[in-house]
Scaffold this motif. Sequence first.
Motif, PDB file in Angstrom:
ATOM      1  N   GLY A 158       0.842  -1.191   0.000  1.00 51.49           N
ATOM      2  CA  GLY A 158       0.000   0.000   0.000  1.00 51.49           C
ATOM      3  C   GLY A 158       0.873   1.235   0.000  1.00 51.49           C
ATOM      4  N   PHE A 159       0.450   2.256  -0.758  1.00 52.04           N
ATOM      5  CA  PHE A 159       1.254   3.463  -0.950  1.00 52.04           C
ATOM      6  C   PHE A 159       0.308   4.657  -0.857  1.00 52.04           C
ATOM      7  CE2 PHE A 159       5.265   4.940  -3.181  1.00 52.04           C
ATOM      8  CZ  PHE A 159       4.974   6.294  -3.147  1.00 52.04           C
ATOM      9  N   GLY A 160       0.411   5.461   0.203  1.00 55.61           N
ATOM     10  CA  GLY A 160      -0.494   6.577   0.403  1.00 55.61           C
ATOM     11  C   GLY A 160      -0.156   7.792  -0.448  1.00 55.61           C
ATOM     12  N   ASP A 161      -1.170   8.599  -0.731  1.00 54.95           N
ATOM     13  CA  ASP A 161      -0.956   9.766  -1.585  1.00 54.95           C
ATOM     14  C   ASP A 161      -0.420  10.969  -0.819  1.00 54.95           C
ATOM     15  OD1 ASP A 161      -3.468  10.166  -0.208  1.00 54.95           O
ATOM     16  OD2 ASP A 161      -3.956  11.734  -1.658  1.00 54.95           O
ATOM     17  N   ALA A 162      -0.652  11.042   0.489  1.00 59.52           N
ATOM     18  CA  ALA A 162      -0.323  12.258   1.232  1.00 59.52           C
ATOM     19  C   ALA A 162       1.177  12.377   1.524  1.00 59.52           C
ATOM     20  CB  ALA A 162      -1.116  12.299   2.540  1.00 59.52           C
ATOM     21  N   VAL A 163       1.810  11.284   1.934  1.00 61.26           N
ATOM     22  CA  VAL A 163       3.220  11.351   2.317  1.00 61.26           C
ATOM     23  C   VAL A 163       4.111  11.667   1.127  1.00 61.26           C
ATOM     24  CG1 VAL A 163       5.135  10.125   3.403  1.00 61.26           C
ATOM     25  CG2 VAL A 163       2.818   9.728   4.193  1.00 61.26           C
ATOM     26  N   ILE A 164       3.822  11.074  -0.020  1.00 63.84           N
ATOM     27  CA  ILE A 164       4.680  11.297  -1.179  1.00 63.84           C
ATOM     28  C   ILE A 164       4.612  12.754  -1.640  1.00 63.84           C
ATOM     29  CG2 ILE A 164       2.923  10.549  -2.839  1.00 63.84           C
ATOM     30  CD1 ILE A 164       6.761  10.092  -3.069  1.00 63.84           C
ATOM     31  N   ILE A 165       3.448  13.376  -1.508  1.00 65.19           N
ATOM     32  CA  ILE A 165       3.337  14.795  -1.868  1.00 65.19           C
ATOM     33  C   ILE A 165       4.204  15.640  -0.937  1.00 65.19           C
ATOM     34  CG2 ILE A 165       1.770  16.773  -1.938  1.00 65.19           C
ATOM     35  CD1 ILE A 165       1.469  14.931  -4.333  1.00 65.19           C
ATOM     36  N   GLU A 166       4.203  15.306   0.356  1.00 65.03           N
ATOM     37  CA  GLU A 166       5.054  16.030   1.301  1.00 65.03           C
ATOM     38  C   GLU A 166       6.523  15.852   0.956  1.00 65.03           C
ATOM     39  OE1 GLU A 166       4.029  18.119   3.600  1.00 65.03           O
ATOM     40  OE2 GLU A 166       1.930  17.724   3.081  1.00 65.03           O
ATOM     41  N   LEU A 167       6.923  14.648   0.584  1.00 68.18           N
ATOM     42  CA  LEU A 167       8.316  14.388   0.214  1.00 68.18           C
ATOM     43  C   LEU A 167       8.710  15.185  -1.026  1.00 68.18           C
ATOM     44  CD1 LEU A 167      10.924  12.747   0.687  1.00 68.18           C
ATOM     45  CD2 LEU A 167       9.971  10.988  -0.815  1.00 68.18           C
ATOM     46  N   LEU A 168       7.834  15.207  -2.021  1.00 68.05           N
ATOM     47  CA  LEU A 168       8.117  15.960  -3.242  1.00 68.05           C
ATOM     48  C   LEU A 168       8.237  17.458  -2.951  1.00 68.05           C
ATOM     49  CD1 LEU A 168       5.751  14.091  -5.732  1.00 68.05           C
ATOM     50  CD2 LEU A 168       8.248  14.044  -5.734  1.00 68.05           C
ATOM     51  N   LYS A 169       7.432  17.948  -2.020  1.00 73.38           N
ATOM     52  CA  LYS A 169       7.547  19.351  -1.612  1.00 73.38           C
ATOM     53  C   LYS A 169       8.922  19.615  -1.012  1.00 73.38           C
ATOM     54  CE  LYS A 169       2.673  20.318  -0.498  1.00 73.38           C
ATOM     55  NZ  LYS A 169       1.723  20.528   0.631  1.00 73.38           N
ATOM     56  N   ASP A 170       9.341  18.723  -0.108  1.00 79.03           N
ATOM     57  CA  ASP A 170      10.637  18.899   0.555  1.00 79.03           C
ATOM     58  C   ASP A 170      11.786  18.888  -0.437  1.00 79.03           C
ATOM     59  OD1 ASP A 170       9.371  19.036   2.974  1.00 79.03           O
ATOM     60  OD2 ASP A 170       9.986  17.043   3.675  1.00 79.03           O
ATOM     61  N   ARG A 171      11.669  18.065  -1.454  1.00 77.51           N
ATOM     62  CA  ARG A 171      12.764  17.937  -2.440  1.00 77.51           C
ATOM     63  C   ARG A 171      12.641  18.923  -3.597  1.00 77.51           C
ATOM     64  NH1 ARG A 171      13.560  15.158   1.421  1.00 77.51           N
ATOM     65  NH2 ARG A 171      14.537  13.089   1.463  1.00 77.51           N
ATOM     66  N   GLY A 172      11.604  19.742  -3.593  1.00 78.50           N
ATOM     67  CA  GLY A 172      11.401  20.687  -4.675  1.00 78.50           C
ATOM     68  C   GLY A 172      11.078  20.017  -5.993  1.00 78.50           C
ATOM     69  N   LEU A 173      10.375  18.893  -5.927  1.00 74.36           N
ATOM     70  CA  LEU A 173      10.104  18.089  -7.120  1.00 74.36           C
ATOM     71  C   LEU A 173       8.642  18.113  -7.560  1.00 74.36           C
ATOM     72  CD1 LEU A 173      12.318  14.970  -6.264  1.00 74.36           C
ATOM     73  CD2 LEU A 173      12.778  16.720  -8.002  1.00 74.36           C
ATOM     74  N   LEU A 174       7.814  18.911  -6.891  1.00 76.12           N
ATOM     75  CA  LEU A 174       6.419  18.985  -7.328  1.00 76.12           C
ATOM     76  C   LEU A 174       6.355  19.623  -8.719  1.00 76.12           C
ATOM     77  CD1 LEU A 174       4.378  20.097  -4.195  1.00 76.12           C
ATOM     78  CD2 LEU A 174       4.280  17.909  -5.366  1.00 76.12           C
ATOM     79  N   PRO A 175       5.654  19.006  -9.649  1.00 73.36           N
ATOM     80  CA  PRO A 175       5.592  19.569 -11.001  1.00 73.36           C
ATOM     81  C   PRO A 175       4.735  20.823 -11.057  1.00 73.36           C
ATOM     82  CG  PRO A 175       4.122  17.687 -10.830  1.00 73.36           C
ATOM     83  CD  PRO A 175       4.879  17.753  -9.527  1.00 73.36           C
TER      84      PRO A 175
END
Length: 495
Positions: free
Chosen positions: A387-404
């Motif tokens: 299982g892979f949640g949608d909320a944590v990965i968005i937070e990680l992408l924010k931290d890494r500056g990788l949100l498109p």
Amino acid sequence: MHVITNCSFLIHYRYPSAAAAFLRTLRHPLSLDAPSIFKVKALFTSASYSELDNARAGRSSSLASHPPSSDFTQKIDVNPPKGTRDFPPEEMRMRTWLFQNFREVSQLFGFEEVDFPVLESEALFVRKAGEEIKDQLYCFEDRGNRRVALRPELTPSLARLVLQKGKSVSLPLKWFAIGQCWRYERMTRGRRREHYQWNMDIIGVPNVTAEAELISSIVTFFKRIGITASDVGFKVSSRKVLQEVLRRYSVPDSLFGRVCVTIDKLEKIPMDDIKNELRAAELSEQAVEELLQILTVKSLEELEEKLGSSVEALAELKQLFSLAEKYGYSEWIHFDASIVRGLAYYTGIVFEGFDQERKLRAICGGGRYDRLLSTFGGEDVPACGFGFGDAVIIELLKDRGLLPELSPQVQNVVCALGQDLQVAASLVATRLREKGQTVDLVLENKPLKWAFKRAARVNAQRLIIVGSSEWEKGMVGVKVLSSGEQYDIRIDELE
């Protein structure tokens, strides 16, 4: 006493013949000594037929109350319930992008998409292993006196569907799902009471090639969105390691799930509380100390030193790490004996994705659950999934500056230069849409300057201008917004 003004009351209830007589009297005023049957309490003077019908059916108790005044307003909290989210367009674009990547990776690996009801039987999620999930259910009794719950995870629903299909499907099954889940729990960053979860499951493959394939799919997903092994890693272990330790101390198999649930709290509660829970599970002091010592092991070599080379868990883990070399993701994974996962149904290899900076909770997790189907009355089939949640990965992408950067996009904005040309503009929009072009039609009489601003806001490729002189010639004006090129073109040639 008041005279009733709606004879449907009489027709619908006890005096249909009297109602007919009443209709006749409507042509003539009733005298003061009219039969009492035509005199009813003021309660019914404003009752509508539907209200009375509802009252008979037991659907309403509002007949005795006055309707609210027309100027009555009620202010509501404009925020969604705590722990849930709205998805306005900018958030929805991000969710769509994320789900599209989930789907494309799943399809790359040959998985088919499935889904299940958000509302399931409560019994599907209630197990006797001390899991937190029992206390986190959104559950209630429906109008049919059935105990139901909003699903907190997807795997039990998958198991139910597999049992339902029975022998009508051929193994192995490779299914994936993206579904909304609900848990009433303490919220932290990346953890909400309502979230979406991507699951991939393989049903019918008994060896670790299945786990290797699942981890490969997650690594593929990470690479697609710009995440590297320096950002995320996987802790891998096997519940069979714990089973071996408990077996050596004659701990009954019936306590295994309870012990796993306790061990899963290692980073959440103090060590003394962990020890107390293990003692409460009837583990001896020696067994508790040995178990906790094993959980500190971080390499397969050290595990072999402690348990010996003949342990089944060790052979499976070695095979998995060998497959990781072949897949090319060995740098992403490492052994960590403390990983057991919190759900009682796991039986073998388990894994958990984590952020290397340790700022976030687990990003994803899964493992083997070969005996889940029998807990629902079916025959066991080897299975594993994650299982892979949608909320944590968005937070990680924010931290890494990788949100498109996901701006709204439409190919054409069509604008009429005058109210009398609105029908013509609608015709142009329809023709473009029939050719598969996306069109934002300006629905009101707006100046051209407004249309240009609108086109810029939605990142349109072209602005199609319907003017009177051009339309008389069967043409429209086209403005290519990227280059500034402008030209007139016949309607039937517009692509």
